[in-house]
Design an enzyme around this catalytic site. Structure first.
Site, PDB file in Angstrom:
ATOM      1  N   ILE A   1      23.719   8.287 -14.929  1.00 10.01           N
ATOM      2  CA  ILE A   1      22.680   6.474 -13.867  1.00 10.01           C
ATOM      3  C   ILE A   1      21.521   6.608 -14.425  1.00 10.01           C
ATOM      4  O   ILE A   1      21.455   4.712 -14.300  1.00 10.01           O
ATOM      5  CB  ILE A   1      22.841   7.387 -12.631  1.00 10.01           C
ATOM      6  CG1 ILE A   1      24.022   7.970 -12.247  1.00 10.01           C
ATOM      7  CG2 ILE A   1      21.576   6.871 -11.666  1.00 10.01           C
ATOM      8  CD1 ILE A   1      24.127   8.770 -11.111  1.00 10.01           C
TER       9      ILE A   1
ATOM     10  N   CYS B   1      17.402   8.846  -5.648  1.00  4.04           N
ATOM     11  CA  CYS B   1      18.357   9.053  -5.393  1.00  4.04           C
ATOM     12  C   CYS B   1      19.696  10.093  -5.950  1.00  4.04           C
ATOM     13  O   CYS B   1      20.759   9.810  -6.376  1.00  4.04           O
ATOM     14  CB  CYS B   1      19.260   7.598  -5.328  1.00  4.04           C
ATOM     15  SG  CYS B   1      18.294   6.343  -4.781  1.00  4.04           S
TER      16      CYS B   1
ATOM     17  N   ARG C   1      19.019  13.877  -6.258  1.00  2.00           N
ATOM     18  CA  ARG C   1      19.619  15.245  -5.005  1.00  2.00           C
ATOM     19  C   ARG C   1      18.230  15.610  -4.105  1.00  2.00           C
ATOM     20  O   ARG C   1      16.936  16.136  -4.344  1.00  2.00           O
ATOM     21  CB  ARG C   1      19.846  16.418  -5.441  1.00  2.00           C
ATOM     22  CG  ARG C   1      21.395  16.277  -6.272  1.00  2.00           C
ATOM     23  CD  ARG C   1      22.379  16.405  -4.575  1.00  2.00           C
ATOM     24  NE  ARG C   1      23.692  16.064  -5.100  1.00  2.00           N
ATOM     25  CZ  ARG C   1      24.929  15.184  -5.043  1.00  2.00           C
ATOM     26  NH1 ARG C   1      23.947  14.404  -5.451  1.00  2.00           N
ATOM     27  NH2 ARG C   1      25.692  15.352  -5.564  1.00  2.00           N
TER      28      ARG C   1
ATOM     29  N   GLU D   1      20.570  18.083   4.806  1.00  2.00           N
ATOM     30  CA  GLU D   1      21.211  16.527   5.746  1.00  2.00           C
ATOM     31  C   GLU D   1      21.903  16.201   6.285  1.00  2.00           C
ATOM     32  O   GLU D   1      22.841  17.304   6.309  1.00  2.00           O
ATOM     33  CB  GLU D   1      21.889  15.469   4.654  1.00  2.00           C
ATOM     34  CG  GLU D   1      20.910  15.047   3.288  1.00  2.00           C
ATOM     35  CD  GLU D   1      21.687  14.789   2.318  1.00  2.00           C
ATOM     36  OE1 GLU D   1      21.021  14.498   1.273  1.00  2.00           O
ATOM     37  OE2 GLU D   1      22.837  15.112   1.944  1.00  2.00           O
TER      38      GLU D   1
ATOM     39  N   HIS E   1      21.661   8.528   2.598  1.00  2.13           N
ATOM     40  CA  HIS E   1      22.967   9.751   0.878  1.00  2.13           C
ATOM     41  C   HIS E   1      24.251   8.670   0.877  1.00  2.13           C
ATOM     42  O   HIS E   1      24.791   9.033   0.545  1.00  2.13           O
ATOM     43  CB  HIS E   1      23.351  11.045   1.331  1.00  2.13           C
ATOM     44  CG  HIS E   1      23.827  11.492  -0.004  1.00  2.13           C
ATOM     45  ND1 HIS E   1      23.266  13.241  -0.547  1.00  2.13           N
ATOM     46  CD2 HIS E   1      24.129  11.553  -1.430  1.00  2.13           C
ATOM     47  CE1 HIS E   1      24.099  13.236  -2.028  1.00  2.13           C
ATOM     48  NE2 HIS E   1      24.075  12.085  -2.493  1.00  2.13           N
TER      49      HIS E   1
END
Length: 314
Positions: A147, A225, A227, A256, A275
């Protein structure tokens, strides 16, 4: 010879993946009478420990829809002889990278504030506002996996950014091969934008805390973006409140959904999302089909290429 697996899908996945799995295997309900017969579990973000799979004596594999596996009790799975594999890369890496860059742009261009001006009839206030530029910015990446490399390409080739990265497990030569300058964590924290792209482990929990935030510049932005838990959210809220850094874009939280009294919720210089950085049509379809492919590998008696606990192998 292929075996027909009994697959329990705990969190919803894209219909294309579900259809592929159901065409070759039996899908059973976690809350149904045959749950203990599951041979494969599919999981996204729900916590998964022995309280769920401990009684599944025929369980062969747990397949994570996505890359991060901090929600899975891997040691307990290993003790039970269960393989754990994830599904990193593909369209999901691109989707999360785009999500990170969109938060950067949303903060720099103050998208939420500009929308409020129009809706509130405060059009002329625009003349007193100066928006930020991603073009030419120094972007620092904490972590340099799939990523992060995609973020580097977007920011470097697309916006002419100088990109720096810190990842202690990636050789400097490999970082330089991507057109990115390797540095230490302090070097990344000195950038205009700091973007988090490392997994959550015991070594990275609260990696960005009061001391690290103090190393950032007053105009700097922090984007996460990856954790929740990697950034100390209370320390971040204090840094934002005090103007120690200019803003933050947060897609992930330690809890969350975050509680209603979470300190980031009331801050105007914090752009939040639930998320969803990787939740695009292409990303969800690609990962679900990847999950189906891993299940097929297990059914053939083979070892998944993304196996995370090889100690369970004979």
């Amino acid at each position: 010879m292929n075996s027909r697996e009994r697959v329990c899908i705990i969190d919803p996945i894209h219909p294309a993946g579900l259809e592929r799995i159901a065409s070759a295997h039996e899908v059973i309900d976690l809350h149904g009478p045959r749950a203990d017969e599951a041979s494969v579990l599919v999981i996204r973000t729900s916590p998964l420990g022995p309280e769920v799979f401990g009684s599944m004596r025929g369980l062969k594999a747990i397949v994570k829809h996505g890359a991060g596996v901090d929600n899975i009790a891997i040691p307990a799975a290993s003790a039970q002889g269960v393989m754990v594999a994830n599904t990193p890369g593909g369209n999901n890496a691109s989707a999360v990278a785009e999500g990170a860059v969109s938060l950067m742009l949303g903060l720099l261009r103050r998208t939420r504030d500009m929308d409020a001006l129009v809706r509130g009839g405060r059009w002329d206030e625009r003349w007193g506002i100066r928006l930020g530029d991603l073009t030419g910015a120094r972007v620092g990446l904490v972590g340099f996996g799939r990523i992060a490399r995609q973020v580097a390409r977007i920011c470097g080739a697309g916006f002419g950014c100088e990109v720096l990265a810190h990842d202690p497990v990636v050789p400097d030569a490999e970082v330089r091969a991507e057109g990115v300058r390797p540095t230490d964590l302090a070097g990344v924290l000195a950038c205009d934008i700091v973007s988090i792209h490392t997994p959550l482990t015991q070594g990275t929990r609260n990696l960005i805390d009061t001391l690290e935030l103090a190393l950032m510049q007053p105009h700097a932005l922090l984007v996460n973006c990856s954790r929740g838990g990697i950034v100390n959210e209370a320390a971040l809220a204090e840094a934002l409140r005090a103007g120690q850094i200019a803003g933050a874009g947060i897609d992930v939280f330690a809890q969350e959904p975050p509680p209603g009294d979470h300190p980031l919720l009331g801050l105007p210089n914090c752009l939040l999302s639930p998320h969803v950085a990787g939740v695009t049509e292409a990303g969800m379809k690609d990962m679900a089909l990847h999950v189906a492919a891993v299940i097929d590998t297990v059914s053939r008696g083979e070892v998944p290429a993304t196996l995370l606990n090889p100690e369970v192998l004979p």
